[in-house]
Design a protein around this motif. Structure first.
Motif, mmCIF file in Angstrom:
data_model
loop_
_atom_site.group_PDB
_atom_site.id
_atom_site.type_symbol
_atom_site.label_atom_id
_atom_site.label_comp_id
_atom_site.label_asym_id
_atom_site.label_seq_id
_atom_site.Cartn_x
_atom_site.Cartn_y
_atom_site.Cartn_z
ATOM 1 N N TYR A 181 0.820 -1.208 0.000
ATOM 2 C CA TYR A 181 0.000 0.000 0.000
ATOM 3 C C TYR A 181 0.854 1.258 0.000
ATOM 4 O O TYR A 181 0.472 2.283 -0.535
ATOM 5 N N ASP A 196 1.581 2.070 -3.409
ATOM 6 C CA ASP A 196 0.425 2.581 -4.134
ATOM 7 C C ASP A 196 -0.039 3.978 -3.723
ATOM 8 O O ASP A 196 -0.977 4.505 -4.288
ATOM 9 N N ALA A 231 -5.107 2.184 -1.354
ATOM 10 C CA ALA A 231 -3.869 2.212 -0.575
ATOM 11 C C ALA A 231 -4.004 3.094 0.661
ATOM 12 O O ALA A 231 -3.664 2.702 1.774
#
Length: 894
Positions: free
Chosen positions: A604, A607, A619
């Motif tokens: 995450y 992202d 994310a």
DNA sequence: GGTCAGACTTGCTGGTACACAG
DNA sequence: CTGTGTACCAGCAAGTCTGACC
């Protein structure tokens, strides 16, 4: 494939629940990284340790049977902690370490970066393909220079730990953050030095420093445990009452379980084996680690592949062994579900993470239905309308009474409540009734009658009370129990809810509406095919329907009169094996997350800057759920209170109402990319727009499932809560007496409650209690002063002064006076500590996390290791609820 | 892909039994 | 013995999450 390896681990682990011969190394942090990376060995090892510990355990008392002689003290630990809800991450708090830039809070920016880095490093070490579980992160950063090995540790660390102060929540009363603060995330600008901030290694939680005080968290050392065995084995559930089971379970605990779970077999019927492991097996996920940007547009999920293979075997094995139907069957449509019933042991090859849909929950079920509240008994007290007594029919009077008894509640000041009440009541009154407006109604006579009744009840002698209680028990006895697969289990809520006015929380649009009386014809009963249908307790009436669905656990349900689309269920009690089993599965799933968390965080983090908005939103949302323990946030209808969770956060939020309309105010520092991303999400929207407009809980959970089998948003709460407890207990428990250890536990418990934003309203008598304590302290200080005077005089050979009443005090030696002074000081200190604790906890509810988020095995194992009687921590109902956890090995770590 | 029914978990509150200090 | 304080528990509201269905 590279992938395989990881998966294997996983599976092995599970399977193995039982055995694992590896060496356990819990401690070294340093080693940790490596360990983690490589292997799940750890897990195995840990298990092993379990075995060992088992031996030790002997010294410990058997959980169930303990007697606690001990006395515990109830003394409360002193706490210095600052008010709980201080704003956590506000810049000011930060200070501590970094003087350099005021901005930088203890937390994080750096952290993020760090962790990222670390991860990336790791990733780089590994190759591109990795399973999430494995440590390889998809992300690769080349720039990173150093990697901290510690990172690993971080991952396993509790969030809380990472947050050093999560001070999250403002409580109702206490929020400290200024509005401004709460309004948005404060970005940290700090230049982050190299990754090396010590904090970096620290778990997120550590990064936020908790203000709360407990002071305990140190960020670092976490490591040690990292490697606990994941799965502990699936133990049997311990159902509470069967000796046999118990015995076996104990046995199993003592030594590593074998794969076959032989012990489980015995329970099989009742318990399902924990499927968690199974579930996980279902899907193995691999991440493809291509580092490049390209990935960005590839959904994470896609990047992750699943490898399923090995699992199924194991799973099936287990299942067979246990004869339990695994919960993992998924996606079976209803019809097929029913078919399944017939073949108990049939298994689907599809394992699902979800707990058991379509799975058979019981084979035979016998119960007596539900008990209804007694019919309304009119009191005949007349209320006033426009100053004059009014006649009401019993039905009208009943509803008027419901309203009258709420005179002193806050609902009376809520127009919505009155409006809804009036709408429903006026219908009952009819158009031509004398009563035309609520404003002219005076319910005082009824309220006074109610108070008198209450008083009468209070005045009853204890014999009378006892007799009444017994009478009630006698009537209810038959409804209290169900027989599930031949085992007597307690029913949770066998009493049908009585009529009343709906008490929605917060600004619920339906508050005050009449919750009508439920009749047998509203109720659907679910019972074994061969069991006798419960007799309808109300003569002349009958049940709405009778079902024999063994894929569900409810015994009866009716539609909620307030919201007919919803149901009210009658379930077994928390102490039942059925509930215990699913509880255990929940914690096993959370434990599994431990193995994936690092890569999930890396993913995450990567992202945060993804080109694809949805991906970026996922994310950031995942980040918030992980770091702040936010709930998922399902969509809500207009006829529900206006509360939000992560996915439903509004642009203007960060001071919002969460579940039960509990306020959540938190100012946190977030990593710069998160801050920027949130800024982007806010752009062009009004305050009331959804922050995550591309997201809802289904999408989010679908994504999470690709990262780890069975992963959903709420697992992060369980994980972070339990890992925090485990971490704190292990770091902070020192030698001392039982009372001191209990204090340590309470502190850890409190930390978790703060992370989860578990609040309670301040007790009405709180301020009175505080002032009483203050008074006493003042009084003691006066005594002290007097003693001091006496001491001075005594030293000079003079007699003490007379006391307040003018009486001559006893002549004491200076030594005796000094002793008295010391005692008084001790008393004062204790009172001050008590006050502080009381103040600190006035808005913190400890119970919720204990009941729902803290893996009881952590507690039980800790009690065993430190010789703390489990009764000091768990009350009777928790002991029953957690019977399945009682025989855990003392070395168990979450 | 979205919605919704359904099932189950989580969470706070209020009443009360009980422990405790005075 | 009594008034207070609290732990405990039941009650029920309010979440989460899944799978079916369109």
């Amino acid at each position: 494939m590279a992938v395989e390896a990881p998966s294997k681990h996983v599976y092995d682990y599970d399977d193995e629940d039982d055995d694992g011969p590896v060496v356990f190394k819990r401690s070294n942090t340093s080693s940790s990284k490596q360990n983690q990376l490589n292997s799940e060995v750890k897990k195995a090892s840990s298990q092993r340790s379990d075995g060992q510990s088992g031996r030790q355990a002997s010294s410990v008392r058997a959980p169930n049977g303990q007697n606690s002689v001990a006395q515990a003290n109830k003394s409360i630990p002193p706490s210095k902690s600052p008010p709980i809800r201080s704003p956590i991450l506000s810049p000011k708090s930060s200070n501590s370490s970094a003087k350099a830039s005021p901005v930088r809070s203890p937390v994080v920016i750096s952290k993020a970066s760090t962790s990222l880095n670390d991860q990336s490093k790791q990733a780089s070490k590994q190759n591109k393909f990795t399973s999430v579980k494995e440590e390889k992160s998809p992300i690769k950063r080349t720039d990173e220079t150093n990697s901290d090995d510690d990172d690993d540790d971080d991952d396993s660390k509790p969030l809380s730990a990472r947050l050093k102060g999560i001070s999250s929540q403002g409580n109702k009363g206490v929020s400290t953050s200024t509005p401004a603060q709460s309004q948005r995330f404060v970005p940290k600008i700090e230049v982050k030095g190299s990754a090396e901030d010590p904090d970096d290694d620290a778990p997120l939680s550590a990064r936020f420093s908790m203000k709360s005080n407990t002071g305990t968290l140190s960020s670092k050392p976490y490591g040690s445990h990292e490697k606990k065995p994941l799965a502990s084995k699936i133990q049997q559930n311990g159902s509470i009452m069967k000796d046999k089971q118990q015995k076996s379970s104990m046995l199993s605990d003592k030594r590593p379980l074998d794969k076959g779970n032989s012990s489980d077999q015995s329970y099989a019927k009742k318990l399902k084996i924990s499927d968690t492991p199974t579930m996980m097996k279902t899907k193995q996920v691999t991440v493809k680690a291509e580092k490049d940007e390209e990935d960005d547009h590839i959904p994470i999920s896609q990047r992750i592949k699943k490898s399923v293979s090995s699992v199924s075997k194991t799973a099936s094995l287990k299942q067979k062994a246990t004869k339990v139907v695994s919960s993992s069957f998924k996606k079976i449509n209803k019809k097929s579900k029913k078919d399944m019933k017939k073949s108990k042991y049939s298994k689907s090859t599809k394992l699902s993470p979800s707990s058991g849909d379509g799975q058979k929950k019981w084979s035979t079920l016998v119960h007596n239905g539900v008990i209804f509240p007694p019919p309304y008994n009119p009191h005949g007290v007349k209320m006033l309308y426009d100053g004059r007594p009014v006649d009401l029919t019993p039905e009208q009077e009943e509803v008027a009474t419901m309203f009258a008894v709420m005179q002193e509640t806050d609902y009376m000041s809520k127009p919505q409540f009155k409006k809804n009440f009036w709408e429903d009541w006026s219908k009952l009154l009819g158009r031509n009734h004398v009563i035309k407006s609520l404003d002219k109604c005076d319910f005082t006579p009824i309220y006074e009658w109610h108070l008198q009744e209450k008083e009468k009840k209070k005045q009853m002698s204890s014999e009378e009370k006892k007799a009444l209680k017994e009478e009630k028990l006698k009537q209810e006895e038959k409804y209290m129990w169900a027989i599930v697969d031949g085992v007597k289990e307690k029913v949770g809520n066998f009493r049908v809810e009585p009529p009343g006015l709906f008490r929605g929380r917060g600004e619920h649009p339906k508050m005050g509406k009449l919750k009508r009386r439920i009749r047998p014809c509203d109720i659907t009963i679910n019972i074994g095919k061969d069991a006798p249908i419960p007799e309808c307790p109300i003569p002349g009436e009958r049940w709405k329907d009778i079902k024999h669905d063994n894929t569900v656990t409810w015994l009866a349900f009716w539609n909620d009169p307030i919201n007919p689309k919803e149901f009210k269920y009658v379930f077994l009690a928390a102490s039942s094996s059925l509930k215990g089993q699913s509880d255990k599965e929940k914690y096993e799933k959370a434990r599994l997350l431990k193995d994936y968390i690092k890569n999930i965080r890396a993913a995450y983090t990567k992202d945060f800057t993804a080109k694809d908005v949805t991906k970026r939103q996922i994310a950031v949302a995942t980040y918030l759920i992980d770091k702040l323990a936010l709930r998922a946030g399902n969509e809500k209808d207009d006829d529900e209170a206006d509360t939000v969770g992560c996915c439903t956060l509004k642009v203007g939020n960060f001071d919002f109402l969460g579940k039960d309309s509990i306020q959540y105010v938190n100012t946190v520092e977030v990593e710069l990319p998160v801050y920027k991303a949130i800024g982007q999400f806010q752009t062009g929207k009004s305050k009331s727009d959804d922050l995550f407009d591309e997201l809802d809980t289904s999408k989010l959970n679908a994504h999470l499932k690709e990262l780890m089998p069975g992963l959903t948003a709420k697992v992060f709460r369980t994980y972070n809560a339990s890992i925090t407890l485990d971490d704190m207990l292990n770091k902070e428990t020192k030698d001392g007496d039982v009372a001191e250890k209990v204090v340590i536990y309470q502190r850890a418990n409190k930390e978790v409650a703060i992370i989860c934003n578990h609040q309670r309203s301040i007790s009405k008598s709180h301020s009175a209690q505080m002032s009483r304590l203050t008074e006493k302290i003042t009084e003691l200080k006066g005594v002290l002063k007097e003693l001091k005077t006496d001491l001075d005089r005594a030293k000079k050979g003079k007699p003490p002064l007379k006391d307040a009443d003018g009486k001559q005090k006893r002549n004491l030696t200076p030594e005796a006076i000094e002793k008295k002074m010391a005692q008084t000081n001790v008393k004062i200190e204790k009172m001050e500590r008590d006050m502080q604790t009381k103040e600190d906890l006035k808005t913190v509810a400890l119970g919720t996390s204990k009941i729902n988020y803290l893996d009881p095995r952590i507690t039980v194992a800790w009690c065993k290791r430190h010789e703390v009687p489990i009764e000091k921590i768990f009350n009777k109902s928790l002991l029953a609820k957690f019977a399945w956890a009682m025989d855990v090995d003392p070395d168990f770590r979450f």
